[in-house]
Design an enzyme around this catalytic site. Structure first.
Site, mmCIF file in Angstrom:
data_model
loop_
_atom_site.group_PDB
_atom_site.id
_atom_site.type_symbol
_atom_site.label_atom_id
_atom_site.label_comp_id
_atom_site.label_asym_id
_atom_site.label_seq_id
_atom_site.Cartn_x
_atom_site.Cartn_y
_atom_site.Cartn_z
ATOM 1 N N GLY A 160 0.834 -1.192 0.000
ATOM 2 C CA GLY A 160 0.000 0.000 0.000
ATOM 3 C C GLY A 160 0.868 1.240 0.000
ATOM 4 O O GLY A 160 2.046 1.194 0.359
ATOM 5 N N SER A 163 0.548 9.079 2.037
ATOM 6 C CA SER A 163 1.131 10.417 1.953
ATOM 7 C C SER A 163 2.587 10.466 2.411
ATOM 8 O O SER A 163 3.362 11.288 1.944
ATOM 9 C CB SER A 163 0.310 11.380 2.822
ATOM 10 O OG SER A 163 -1.028 11.384 2.417
ATOM 11 N N ARG A 166 5.210 4.169 2.117
ATOM 12 C CA ARG A 166 4.499 2.967 1.692
ATOM 13 C C ARG A 166 4.755 1.816 2.654
ATOM 14 O O ARG A 166 5.638 1.873 3.507
ATOM 15 C CB ARG A 166 4.897 2.586 0.277
ATOM 16 C CG ARG A 166 6.379 2.305 0.088
ATOM 17 C CD ARG A 166 6.683 2.014 -1.383
ATOM 18 N NE ARG A 166 6.300 3.131 -2.252
ATOM 19 C CZ ARG A 166 5.785 2.962 -3.477
ATOM 20 N NH1 ARG A 166 5.590 1.743 -3.960
ATOM 21 N NH2 ARG A 166 5.478 4.003 -4.209
ATOM 22 N N ASP A 276 -8.895 6.852 15.776
ATOM 23 C CA ASP A 276 -9.025 6.695 14.320
ATOM 24 C C ASP A 276 -9.718 5.385 13.962
ATOM 25 O O ASP A 276 -9.329 4.696 13.014
ATOM 26 C CB ASP A 276 -7.650 6.765 13.652
ATOM 27 C CG ASP A 276 -7.761 7.162 12.174
ATOM 28 O OD1 ASP A 276 -8.849 7.628 11.764
ATOM 29 O OD2 ASP A 276 -6.779 6.987 11.435
ATOM 30 N N LYS A 278 -12.180 2.948 12.294
ATOM 31 C CA LYS A 278 -12.917 2.895 11.029
ATOM 32 C C LYS A 278 -12.567 1.573 10.363
ATOM 33 O O LYS A 278 -11.554 0.936 10.711
ATOM 34 C CB LYS A 278 -12.549 4.069 10.123
ATOM 35 C CG LYS A 278 -11.079 4.142 9.751
ATOM 36 C CD LYS A 278 -10.807 5.347 8.887
ATOM 37 C CE LYS A 278 -9.330 5.439 8.535
ATOM 38 N NZ LYS A 278 -9.059 6.609 7.670
ATOM 39 N N ASN A 281 -9.015 0.581 9.152
ATOM 40 C CA ASN A 281 -7.969 0.296 10.137
ATOM 41 C C ASN A 281 -8.203 -1.005 10.888
ATOM 42 O O ASN A 281 -7.545 -1.277 11.886
ATOM 43 C CB ASN A 281 -7.851 1.455 11.130
ATOM 44 C CG ASN A 281 -7.211 2.677 10.499
ATOM 45 O OD1 ASN A 281 -6.567 2.575 9.455
ATOM 46 N ND2 ASN A 281 -7.385 3.835 11.108
ATOM 47 N N ASP A 294 -2.649 0.891 12.550
ATOM 48 C CA ASP A 294 -2.459 2.336 12.371
ATOM 49 C C ASP A 294 -2.715 3.118 13.652
ATOM 50 O O ASP A 294 -3.817 3.625 13.882
ATOM 51 C CB ASP A 294 -3.353 2.866 11.255
ATOM 52 C CG ASP A 294 -2.886 4.238 10.786
ATOM 53 O OD1 ASP A 294 -2.087 4.878 11.506
ATOM 54 O OD2 ASP A 294 -3.313 4.677 9.709
ATOM 55 N N THR A 311 -10.876 10.792 11.120
ATOM 56 C CA THR A 311 -11.548 10.763 9.829
ATOM 57 C C THR A 311 -12.896 11.459 9.977
ATOM 58 O O THR A 311 -13.633 11.172 10.921
ATOM 59 C CB THR A 311 -11.752 9.299 9.390
ATOM 60 O OG1 THR A 311 -10.470 8.672 9.286
ATOM 61 C CG2 THR A 311 -12.458 9.219 8.042
#
Length: 482
Positions: A160, A163, A166, A276, A278, A281, A294, A311
């Site tokens: 993956g 920003s 990787r 975070d 979601k 993750n 994460d 998020t």
């Protein structure tokens, strides 16, 4: 075939044994399948598509069918390790999306019925008969600094991108197992003002140890990059499974929500806010159990904090309003997660515009579809509420108020914590061979790692002003623990 996978542990019942094998331990079997993640507020990986669906896996019956076909492979390869996790880009560029997935192991234990006794008499709905769950002690900081170098691993492929850098699938040259290595570019981390979050991520992962949390094996750095060696979780992201299935049946959503609840209970007992939560993750191991990955926004907070991160779809109203907040924001996010798993969309989504989402969150008006189970409806109303004096998880009973809610009445918490319950979905992966089929393919990194030589600023303190100003790459001193 499913696509995304990230960091996960070993098989359902072996919740501790295989996790003890570090990349430099004796040669053994390996396993793998990493994932990507959607956009949020830290280092994000691009999501991919999944090939397997839960559309017809409603209720407890499908689980047994899925289990029978996939458990044999899972059991025989129980010695394999898992994968790493990804992180998101800074809050400034937060976006919203989601993805769930599931898993199933083998054994004589009945499938998801161990968790949800659909056809039998359910335990009392008042928490009186609920198992008291004992929090595991927080590990003393594990030795995770400077144990490895690039030469310890053979790079396989990119799992993956995000920003800051990787995530790569790698194979240890010492024990032949597969791991996920997250590579963060120092210059990007500094430019996007994520130095504190990156250091927090490393610090949090160094301290935690739980069946439903990703394991960090070690970190190191060179002149340009930071490296985090983590489990290779081969089953992909829950996000991919959710998108493929559109929405989950009530028992399936309950299974995943219960495992997340146990992980949050553990983190909160040690004053760690995750911030975070979601589907992107949440990674699935090859047996279908979850691993939270994460930790870029995780933070140790004894009382309150004010940082705006996360998020958009999952932010609590007190975060959006820039008020001080505490651990209760994770319980709000759990409510959003359960809603998304049951409905296939988040309650405040509005055309993808973050500002509209924030407006809707502050209004906190939720429309519940008629197909939501009454107990789930009641729980969601008590989690997705702006009134902190009424939000479950923030009351006198803490996380036990959530665990004792009628929707979770059939959950056998102590067995679930040992992964002694079969998951509703088992990812179609081959264990121990670095199977990354649940991940998208990406162009590989063109810039070779480790070429620039040692960063003078990585050397031991003390740092003088002159040294930092004259250093050819003055980012190393910002990450002293790597």
């Amino acid at each position: 075939m499913p696509t995304l996978g990230f960091l996960k542990k070993k098989r359902t019942k072996d919740s501790g044994s295989r996790d003890l094998d570090a990349p430099t331990s004796p040669i053994k079997e390996s396993s793998g399948s990493p994932t990507t993640s959607r956009t949020s507020g830290s280092f994000h990986l691009h999501k991919t598509k999944t090939g397997d669906s839960l559309t017809n896996t409603t209720s407890n019956t499908t689980t047994s069918n899925t289990t029978s076909n996939t458990t044999t492979a899972s059991t025989s390869n129980a010695n394999a390790n898992t994968t790493p996790n990804g992180s998101h880009h800074p809050v400034d560029s937060m976006h919203a999306t989601s993805t769930p997935q599931q898993h199933t192991p083998s054994h004589t234990v009945p499938s998801i019925q161990n968790l949800i006794h659909a056809s039998n008499a359910a335990p009392p709905r008042n928490g009186a008969g609920t198992v008291q769950f004992h929090t595991q002690p927080l590990n003393q900081a594990r030795v995770t600094k400077g144990k490895y170098t690039l030469t310890d691993f053979a790079m396989q492929r990119t799992l993956g991108t995000g920003s800051f850098g990787r995530v790569h699938l790698v194979q240890s040259k010492h024990n032949q197992r597969f791991y996920a290595v997250k590579v963060l570019k120092k210059a990007q981390v500094v430019k996007m003002k994520q130095v504190e979050h990156t250091n927090d991520e490393r610090r949090m992962l160094q301290q935690v140890k739980h069946p439903f949390l990703i394991t960090l094996w070690g970190t190191f750095q060179d002149s340009k990059n930071l490296y985090m060696v983590m489990d290779f979780v081969e089953g992909g992201e829950l996000f991919s499974l959710l998108r493929k299935s559109q929405r989950f049946p009530n028992p399936v959503a309950k299974f995943y929500a219960a495992e997340v609840t146990l992980a949050l209970d553990y983190l909160h007992s040690h004053n760690i806010i995750y911030r975070d939560l979601k589907p992107e993750n949440l990674l699935l191991d090859r047996h279908g159990h979850l691993k939270i990955t994460d930790f870029g926004f995780a933070k140790e907070v004894p009382d309150i904090t004010w940082t705006l991160c996360g998020t958009p779809d999952y932010l609590a109203p007190e975060v959006v309003a820039s008020k001080g907040y505490n651990k209760s924001v994770d319980w709000w996010s759990l409510g959003i997660l359960i809603f998304e798993m049951l409905c296939g969309f988040t309650p405040f989504w509005d055309g993808g515009s973050p500002m509209k989402i924030y407006e809707n969150i502050l209004k906190s008006r939720v429309k519940y579809p008629p197909y939501i189970h009454p107990d789930a409806h009641d729980l969601l109303q008590k989690l997705i509420t702006p009134d902190l004096t009424k939000r479950l998880g923030n009351l006198h009973g803490g996380s036990k108020d959530v665990m004792n809610h009628p929707w979770f009445a059939e959950v056998t918490w102590d067995r679930l914590s040992k992964k002694d319950i079969d998951a509703p979905y088992v990812p179609p992966v081959r264990a121990g061979v670095g199977d990354a089929s649940q991940f998208d393919k990406y162009p590989e990194e063109t810039e070779a790692y480790g070429q620039a030589g040692d960063d003078p600023c990585v050397k031991s303190p003390p740092y003088t002003v002159e040294h930092i100003l004259t250093c050819p790459n003055s980012h190393g001193h910002l990450f002293p623990d790597f």
